[in-house]
Motif scaffolding. Structure first.
Motif, PDB file in Angstrom:
ATOM      1  N   GLY A 147       0.766  -1.234   0.000  1.00  0.00           N
ATOM      2  CA  GLY A 147       0.000   0.000   0.000  1.00  0.00           C
ATOM      3  C   GLY A 147       0.797   1.284   0.000  1.00  0.00           C
ATOM      4  O   GLY A 147       0.201   2.359   0.008  1.00  0.00           O
ATOM      5  N   LEU A 165      -2.091   1.378  -9.483  1.00  0.00           N
ATOM      6  CA  LEU A 165      -3.378   1.266  -8.805  1.00  0.00           C
ATOM      7  C   LEU A 165      -4.457   2.049  -9.532  1.00  0.00           C
ATOM      8  O   LEU A 165      -5.591   1.595  -9.682  1.00  0.00           O
ATOM      9  CB  LEU A 165      -3.265   1.759  -7.364  1.00  0.00           C
ATOM     10  CG  LEU A 165      -4.554   1.735  -6.544  1.00  0.00           C
ATOM     11  CD1 LEU A 165      -5.017   0.295  -6.313  1.00  0.00           C
ATOM     12  CD2 LEU A 165      -4.357   2.451  -5.209  1.00  0.00           C
ATOM     13  N   SER A 178       2.152  -3.960  -4.104  1.00  0.00           N
ATOM     14  CA  SER A 178       0.941  -4.773  -4.233  1.00  0.00           C
ATOM     15  C   SER A 178       1.277  -6.256  -4.281  1.00  0.00           C
ATOM     16  O   SER A 178       2.445  -6.649  -4.335  1.00  0.00           O
ATOM     17  CB  SER A 178       0.195  -4.380  -5.517  1.00  0.00           C
ATOM     18  OG  SER A 178      -0.131  -3.004  -5.537  1.00  0.00           O
ATOM     19  N   TYR A 196      -9.023  -0.079  -2.743  1.00  0.00           N
ATOM     20  CA  TYR A 196      -8.837   1.357  -2.584  1.00  0.00           C
ATOM     21  C   TYR A 196      -9.039   1.803  -1.143  1.00  0.00           C
ATOM     22  O   TYR A 196      -9.943   1.347  -0.451  1.00  0.00           O
ATOM     23  CB  TYR A 196      -9.836   2.131  -3.457  1.00  0.00           C
ATOM     24  CG  TYR A 196      -9.687   1.905  -4.938  1.00  0.00           C
ATOM     25  CD1 TYR A 196      -8.543   2.312  -5.621  1.00  0.00           C
ATOM     26  CD2 TYR A 196     -10.708   1.293  -5.665  1.00  0.00           C
ATOM     27  CE1 TYR A 196      -8.410   2.116  -6.985  1.00  0.00           C
ATOM     28  CE2 TYR A 196     -10.584   1.095  -7.041  1.00  0.00           C
ATOM     29  CZ  TYR A 196      -9.436   1.509  -7.684  1.00  0.00           C
ATOM     30  OH  TYR A 196      -9.318   1.306  -9.035  1.00  0.00           O
ATOM     31  N   ASP A 197      -8.187   2.732  -0.712  1.00  0.00           N
ATOM     32  CA  ASP A 197      -8.380   3.458   0.540  1.00  0.00           C
ATOM     33  C   ASP A 197      -8.154   4.929   0.210  1.00  0.00           C
ATOM     34  O   ASP A 197      -7.129   5.516   0.533  1.00  0.00           O
ATOM     35  CB  ASP A 197      -7.386   2.972   1.603  1.00  0.00           C
ATOM     36  CG  ASP A 197      -7.607   3.629   2.958  1.00  0.00           C
ATOM     37  OD1 ASP A 197      -8.552   4.439   3.083  1.00  0.00           O
ATOM     38  OD2 ASP A 197      -6.831   3.352   3.887  1.00  0.00           O
ATOM     39  N   GLY A 203      -3.672   2.181  -1.067  1.00  0.00           N
ATOM     40  CA  GLY A 203      -4.344   1.117  -1.786  1.00  0.00           C
ATOM     41  C   GLY A 203      -3.321   0.194  -2.398  1.00  0.00           C
ATOM     42  O   GLY A 203      -2.115   0.426  -2.314  1.00  0.00           O
TER      43      GLY A 203
END
Length: 281
Positions: A147, A165, A178, A196-197, A203
């Motif tokens: 992330g 991303l 990732s 997703y964040d 993310g």
């Protein structure tokens, strides 16, 4: 902390919007300056957002907020008082070139300018990656965990890989450590899908089981359509962030035909707080 995270992501996405949309207003007239030119050091191509890092600009009137020869603004989103040219600046100070910084690393945010940082790219760090920190708003060396932003597989921890991303259409890369990417696929039947964040500017691409993501979760976008394999509903719609960046989101429907008779399909949405899947209303 959350406000700082949102601000960081907003800055990056504002850069994308500025590049893609431009402005119809003419640039402000240049103010008179007796400060002379600022000489630039060599900016090394950096990671993620810093991938457009470029040599410092020359002949730039720093009193007028001009645009550099690389198309980047002067970084006025930072504290302008930090760029008085009196001494090398600490991390977080506004900069035009590497020579402006104590660290000799002026991390460039496209269209927004430079900020003195710990690093410019993953190779500048002894371990981990070079990532824009959402709280301090300058680039720092990380542990390379899942992330965090990256520009190389080598910077990411263990078997993690550096993966795109969010597709910004080539404006600038948004790559994060990732579990998978195009060259490192997941073991079937798992699917490489975005997690997703957005609120925390984080993310990653994760190996997810089919039909495991609830409505409102991310899903892959293939061209202009979504791949609903990972969605519990089997349906992946495509929405846009800032009407610019396409994101896949699992939802109840894609068209009115997916809804009960008499209902209509309300498209999904995305903003700085997260994703919302399409619903039947």
């Amino acid at each position: 902390m959350e406000k700082a995270c949102l601000r960081s992501f907003a800055l990056v996405l504002l850069a994308a919007a500025s590049v893609a949309c431009g402005t119809e207003d003419p640039p402000p007239p240049a103010a008179d300056s007796t400060g002379g030119d600022s000489s630039g050091g060599g900016g090394t191509t950096g990671s993620s957002v810093s991938a457009t890092s470029s040599p410092g600009t020359e002949g730039l009137d720093t009193t007028a907020g001009p645009v550099s020869s690389s198309g980047m603004a002067d970084g006025s989103f930072l504290d302008p008082s930090s760029d008085d040219g009196s001494a090398p600046l600490p991390n977080g100070g506004q900069c035009m070139s590497n020579a402006d910084c104590e660290s000799e690393a002026c991390f460039q945010i496209p269209m927004l300018g430079g900020v003195c940082s710990e690093c410019l790219m993953d190779s500048d760090c002894k371990t981990g990656t070079c990532s824009l920190d959402p709280t301090s708003l300058f680039a720092v060396c990380t542990d390379g965990g899942i992330g965090v932003m990256c520009d190389s597989d080598e910077g990411c921890m263990g078997e993690l890989v550096c993966s795109e991303l969010i597709n910004t259409g080539g404006l600038f890369p948004l790559d994060f450590c990732s579990e998978c990417n195009d060259s490192t696929p997941c073991e079937k039947p798992q699917v490489c899908s975005p997690v997703y964040d957005l609120a925390n500017f984080q993310g990653y691409q994760g190996c997810l089981d089919p039909m495991s993501v609830p409505n409102g979760g991310g899903c892959p976008v293939n061209g202009i359509t979504g791949d609903g394999t990972v969605c519990q509903s089997g349906l992946c719609g495509v929405t846009t962030l800032l009407d610019l960046i396409p994101l896949g989101v699992c939802g109840e429907c894609l068209t009115d035909e997916d809804c009960p008779k008499g209902s209509t399909c309300m498209p999904g949405a995305a903003d700085m707080t997260g994703l919302q899947g399409a619903t039947c209303v």
